[in-house]
Design an enzyme around this catalytic site. Structure first.
Site, PDB file in Angstrom:
ATOM      1  N   ASP A  67       0.819  -1.212   0.000  1.00 16.78           N
ATOM      2  CA  ASP A  67       0.000   0.000   0.000  1.00 16.78           C
ATOM      3  C   ASP A  67       0.853   1.263   0.000  1.00 16.78           C
ATOM      4  OD1 ASP A  67       0.987  -0.434   2.548  1.00 16.78           O
ATOM      5  OD2 ASP A  67      -0.955  -0.738   3.483  1.00 16.78           O
ATOM      6  N   ASN A 136      -7.349  -2.600  14.383  1.00 12.64           N
ATOM      7  CA  ASN A 136      -8.758  -2.882  14.053  1.00 12.64           C
ATOM      8  C   ASN A 136      -8.896  -4.079  13.115  1.00 12.64           C
ATOM      9  OD1 ASN A 136      -7.824  -1.862  11.661  1.00 12.64           O
ATOM     10  ND2 ASN A 136      -9.290  -0.178  11.491  1.00 12.64           N
ATOM     11  N   HIS A 138      -7.155  -4.627  10.301  1.00 12.45           N
ATOM     12  CA  HIS A 138      -6.908  -4.413   8.871  1.00 12.45           C
ATOM     13  C   HIS A 138      -5.595  -5.047   8.427  1.00 12.45           C
ATOM     14  CE1 HIS A 138      -4.813  -0.259   9.560  1.00 12.45           C
ATOM     15  NE2 HIS A 138      -3.881  -1.127   9.233  1.00 12.45           N
ATOM     16  N   GLU A 143      -9.539  -1.521   5.429  1.00  8.87           N
ATOM     17  CA  GLU A 143     -10.236  -1.210   6.670  1.00  8.87           C
ATOM     18  C   GLU A 143     -11.491  -2.079   6.804  1.00  8.87           C
ATOM     19  OE1 GLU A 143      -8.592   0.353   8.671  1.00  8.87           O
ATOM     20  OE2 GLU A 143      -8.034   2.407   8.143  1.00  8.87           O
TER      21      GLU A 143
HETATM   22  C1  GLP Z   1      -0.354   0.259   8.604  1.00  6.69           C
HETATM   23  C2  GLP Z   1       0.016  -0.606   7.400  1.00  6.69           C
HETATM   24  C3  GLP Z   1      -0.245  -2.069   7.667  1.00  6.69           C
HETATM   25  C4  GLP Z   1       0.349  -2.455   9.007  1.00  6.69           C
HETATM   26  C5  GLP Z   1      -0.286  -1.637  10.105  1.00  6.69           C
HETATM   27  C6  GLP Z   1       0.210  -1.996  11.483  1.00  6.69           C
HETATM   28  O1  GLP Z   1      -1.697   0.529   8.667  1.00  6.69           O
HETATM   29  N1  GLP Z   1      -0.698  -0.207   6.222  1.00  6.69           N
HETATM   30  O2  GLP Z   1       0.316  -2.835   6.617  1.00  6.69           O
HETATM   31  O3  GLP Z   1       0.141  -3.832   9.240  1.00  6.69           O
HETATM   32  O4  GLP Z   1       0.041  -0.283   9.844  1.00  6.69           O
HETATM   33  O5  GLP Z   1       1.392  -1.310  11.772  1.00  6.69           O
HETATM   34  P1  GLP Z   1       2.373  -1.674  12.944  1.00  6.69           P
HETATM   35  O6  GLP Z   1       3.045  -2.936  12.521  1.00  6.69           O
HETATM   36  O7  GLP Z   1       3.340  -0.536  13.024  1.00  6.69           O
HETATM   37  O8  GLP Z   1       1.557  -1.845  14.159  1.00  6.69           O
END
Ligand code: GLP
Length: 261
Positions: A67, A136, A138, A143
């Site tokens: 993304d 959440n 995702h 989302e």
């Molecule tokens: C963002 C990314 C996700 C990732 C999420 C969690 O939203 N788009 O790919 O899994 O963050 O991030 P973290 O690993 O820093 O908790």
């Protein structure tokens, strides 16, 4: 789903990297699916070690990120293009021309999204997709209520995701409101999926993903339909799993031919 509970966050990275390495070693031109966020950083560190010690050759690998923010300068240090370059492409010595990130600054975002899915298909599809998980539930930036059939497309970030990601920016206003993300359908096309999570803040999302009903309210729960999904978590992220003892017993009793770490 295979669930592996590790004593700490570094071991999560080591075990997940071993799985990623095993899939890559079996492919002549491995195609990696990359995630940003803090969760997969330990995987990249261990992959770097494996490459450095000659245990893994990624010289012919290509990669596709999940993304990208929309409307953020690609040169911004927190654009996912920059983050992937800094945390994956450089340390692993990947060929930058073969590391792809959705173009969140394209004039025609829909065309950029469709082109991204085509590029993945033309590369032969993703061999192993690395995933973190949002608090959440995702994955990528899919989302809650994202369609299970979705392909790469524009999404609006929830307030919770923007608050979670505020730490990378000066203020909440600076966190982009939109993104381009691979869809759940795109992610499900990967031949292997490795999801990692560490810390108590992810415990609820992990339990809902692995043991809850498959529901669009928890996008990662779609992985229950994936044939080869591995979930690697530390004790804190595993703390709300009902069948934790069973997963530990299964992993401890794995025959040698099924092991990868
Ligand atoms: C963002 C990314 C996700 C990732 C999420 C969690 O939203 N788009 O790919 O899994 O963050 O991030 P973290 O690993 O820093 O908790």
């Amino acid at each position: 789903m295979e669930v592996i509970i590790c004593p700490d966050a570094d071991e999560v990275g080591r075990v997940a990297a071993a799985k990623v390495g095993q899939v890559c070693a079996a492919a002549s031109r491995p195609v990696l699916g990359l995630a940003t966020g803090s969760s997969p950083l330990a995987i990249y560190r261990h992959l770097q070690l494996m490459v450095g010690e000659g245990r893994l050759d990624l010289g012919r690998a290509s990669a596709f990120a999940l993304d990208e923010y929309v409307g953020l300068d690609p040169a911004h240090p927190e654009s996912y293009r920059s983050v992937i370059h800094r945390t994956v492409t450089e340390p692993l010595g990947l060929d930058p021309d073969r590391v792809h990130v959705p173009d969140g600054s394209a004039e025609d975002l829909e065309q950029a999204a469709a082109g991204y899915d085509r590029a993945i298909a033309e590369a032969g599809g993703v061999d192993v997709q690395i995933l973190g998980i949002g608090s959440n539930g995702h994955i990528g930036f899919n989302e809650p209520t994202s369609s299970f059939a979705s392909r790469t497309r524009i999404k609006t970030l929830t307030q919770r995701t923007r608050l979670d990601n505020q730490r990378f920016f000066d203020s909440l206003e600076d966190v982009p409101t939109h993104c381009l993300t691979q869809g759940l359908g795109t992610i499900m096309d990967a031949r292997h999926v490795v999801l990692v999570a560490q810390g108590e803040a992810k415990a609820q999302a992990v339990a809902a993903t692995v043991e809850g009903p498959v529901t669009a309210l928890v996008p990662a729960s779609v992985l229950q339909f994936h044939q080869r999904a591995t979930v690697v978590v530390d004790e804190l992220a595993a703390s709300r799993l009902q069948l934790g003892d069973y997963y530990r017993e299964v992993y401890a009793g794995k025959p040698a031919w099924q092991r990868f770490a």
